[in-house]
Enzyme design. Structure first.
Site, PDB file in Angstrom:
ATOM      1  N   VAL A   1       0.815  -1.220   0.000  1.00  0.00           N
ATOM      2  CA  VAL A   1       0.000   0.000   0.000  1.00  0.00           C
ATOM      3  C   VAL A   1       0.846   1.266   0.000  1.00  0.00           C
ATOM      4  O   VAL A   1       0.311   2.362  -0.184  1.00  0.00           O
ATOM      5  CB  VAL A   1      -0.963   0.040   1.208  1.00  0.00           C
ATOM      6  N   TYR A   2       2.147   1.163   0.207  1.00  0.00           N
ATOM      7  CA  TYR A   2       2.982   2.357   0.197  1.00  0.00           C
ATOM      8  C   TYR A   2       3.064   2.900  -1.222  1.00  0.00           C
ATOM      9  O   TYR A   2       3.616   2.253  -2.134  1.00  0.00           O
ATOM     10  CB  TYR A   2       4.396   2.043   0.702  1.00  0.00           C
ATOM     11  N   SER A   3       2.482   4.085  -1.409  1.00  0.00           N
ATOM     12  CA  SER A   3       2.452   4.726  -2.742  1.00  0.00           C
ATOM     13  C   SER A   3       1.869   3.807  -3.800  1.00  0.00           C
ATOM     14  O   SER A   3       2.346   3.742  -4.942  1.00  0.00           O
ATOM     15  CB  SER A   3       3.860   5.198  -3.152  1.00  0.00           C
ATOM     16  N   ASP A   4       0.825   3.062  -3.434  1.00  0.00           N
ATOM     17  CA  ASP A   4       0.139   2.170  -4.381  1.00  0.00           C
ATOM     18  C   ASP A   4       1.105   1.232  -5.093  1.00  0.00           C
ATOM     19  O   ASP A   4       1.016   1.029  -6.314  1.00  0.00           O
ATOM     20  CB  ASP A   4      -0.644   2.985  -5.421  1.00  0.00           C
ATOM     21  N   GLY A   5       2.025   0.659  -4.360  1.00  0.00           N
ATOM     22  CA  GLY A   5       3.009  -0.242  -4.936  1.00  0.00           C
ATOM     23  C   GLY A   5       4.271   0.448  -5.416  1.00  0.00           C
ATOM     24  O   GLY A   5       5.267  -0.225  -5.725  1.00  0.00           O
TER      25      GLY A   5
END
Length: 348
Positions: free
Chosen positions: A61-65
Site C-alpha cells: 500500500v505504500y504509494s500504491d506499490g
C-alpha cells in the site's frame, strides 16, 4: 552495526532497518512522507549497506506499490546483500478480494510484490492487519504454501491484537505451519502501549518486534517545540490525523528531557529517541526512514553508543503513563524485571 535474531528464529537482522515509505511519493499520505526517486533510493541503499543496515521494509500500500517498485530498482544489483520485508492485507483496490488475508488475496499480493520488487523471494512477509473475516486456518495454510514454494522465507504480522496473535501461534504449532517470528508494531517514547500486552507476549512466544514510527509519527525530530507552530515542511500538517494520537503534555515533557540529554551527550533528539528503543526488551530492529541523505545520516548515528542508566531513567519517567486495566495494579518495574534477561532482541 549490531545484529540480533528476529524473534525465536535463525534470521539475524540489524538493530536499525530502513523503511521505504518515503520512496515514490504517490498519493496525499505518502506524498507527504517523501518522494524519493530511484536515483535517490540507490544512494540511500548504498549508504545503508555501508553502515551495515541490511533489512529494507516496505508494503504493497505504500504509494500504491510504488515504494516496492523503487526499492526493487534500487536493490537490483545488490539483492543478495540484503533482506527484503514487505506487507499485505490492507486495501489495494475497490474489489471485495482486494484486501484481507484470504488465500486469493495473499497469493496474488505475493506475486505482485515479487514482480514490483524484481526478485524471486521475500525474506519476511507480514500480514499488515488482522483479518477477522478469514478463518485463521486458511491464512496459515496459505502462508505455509508460500513458504514451501520458496517465495517467502519467514512470516510475521503487523498491528495484531494480542489474543489474535496467540490464536495464530497456537494454530501454527498445532498444524506445523510457519510461526510468525516478527510483529511490526508502533512503539516510541510517546507511544508505549506495546509494553503492556504485546511485549510480554513477544517475550514468551519468541516474536521479535520490528518498530514502526519510532519517532512518534514525526513528532520527535527535534523540530516540534512547546508553544511554537509546526515547522514548515512537517508532514504533521497533513498526516497528523492518520497516525497515532499523542497528547501535547506528554510530547513536550518528553522533548524537554530529550533536549537536556542532547546537550549532555552531543547527540541529536532523534538519535536519543531511537537509541532508547534499541535497549527495550523484545526489540529486534527499529525501522527508520528518511527523505534525504542528511536525515538518513542522522538516524544512522543512533547506534554505536549507549545512554547511561540515569538518562534512561529520566526518559522512562518523562514518557510513562498509567497502565491500562488490568495492568495498573502492578508496578511497571516489577513487570520489566520478569522480562530480564530478554529472550528476544538480544545480540546474536
Amino acid at each position: 552495526m549490531e545484529y540480533r535474531r528476529l524473534g525465536r528464529s535463525g534470521l539475524q537482522v540489524p538493530v536499525l532497518s530502513f523503511g521505504a515509505g518515503t520512496f515514490a511519493g504517490r498519493g496525499e499520505l505518502f506524498g507527504a512522507w517523501g518522494s524519493v526517486d530511484v536515483a535517490g533510493a540507490r544512494r540511500m541503499v548504498d549508504r545503508c549497506l555501508d553502515a551495515g543496515v541490511t533489512l529494507f521494509d516496505t508494503a504493497d500500500v505504500y504509494s500504491d506499490g510504488g515504494s516496492e517498485e523503487v526499492l526493487g530498482a534500487a536493490l537490483r544489483q545488490r539483492r543478495d546483500e540484503v533482506l527484503i520485508s514487505t506487507k499485505a492485507g490492507l486495501p489495494t483496490g475497490p474489489g471485495p478480494n482486494d484486501a484481507g488475508a484470504g488465500r486469493l488475496h495473499l497469493v496474488r499480493a505475493v506475486e505482485d510484490a515479487l514482480r514490483r520488487l524484481g526478485t524471486d523471494r521475500i525474506d519476511l512477509f507480514q500480514l499488515h492487519a488482522y483479518d477477522a473475516g478469514t478463518p485463521p486456518e486458511e491464512v496459515l495454510a496459505t502462508l505455509d504454501v508460500l513458504v514451501r514454494s520458496g517465495k517467502v522465507r519467514y512470516t510475521g504480522v503487523s498491528n495484531h491484537p494480542g489474543r489474535r496473535l496467540v490464536r495464530t501461534l497456537d494454530l501454527a504449532d498445532r498444524h506445523g505451519w510457519p510461526r510468525p517470528v516478527a510483529h511490526q508494531v508502533y512503539y516510541s517514547l510517546v507511544g508505549r502501549d506495546y509494553e503492556w500486552d504485546l511485549m510480554p507476549l513477544g517475550h514468551e512466544e519468541g516474536v521479535g518486534a520490528l518498530v514502526w514510527s519510532p519517532l512518534g509519527w514525526g513528532r520527535l525530530t527535534g523540530r516540534v517545540r512547546r508553544g511554537a507552530p509546526l515547522p514548515a515542511g512537517s508532514r504533521l500538517h497533513t498526516t497528523a490525523e492518520a497516525g497515532p494520537p499523542v497528547p501535547d503534555d506528554l510530547l513536550f515533557d518528553v522533548v524537554d528531557v530529550l533536549d537536556a540529554i542532547a546537550a549532555e551527550t552531543g547527540r541529536t533528539v532523534p538519535q536519543i529517541a531511537l537509541n532508547w528503543l534499541t535497549t527495550r526488551p523484545t526489540v529486534s530492529s527499529v525501522i527508520v526512514g528518511a527523505r534525504d541523505l542528511a536525515q538518513l545520516e542522522d538516524n544512522l548515528g543512533a547506534v554505536g553508543w549507549r545512554l547511561d542508566d540515569d538518562q534512561v531513567a529520566r526518559l522512562d519517567a518523562a514518557s510513562h503513563r498509567p497502565a491500562p486495566y488490568p495492568y495498573f495494579p502492578y508496578e511497571r518495574q516489577e513487570a520489566f524485571a520478569r522480562l530480564a534477561p530478554p529472550l528476544v532482541g538480544t545480540p546474536a
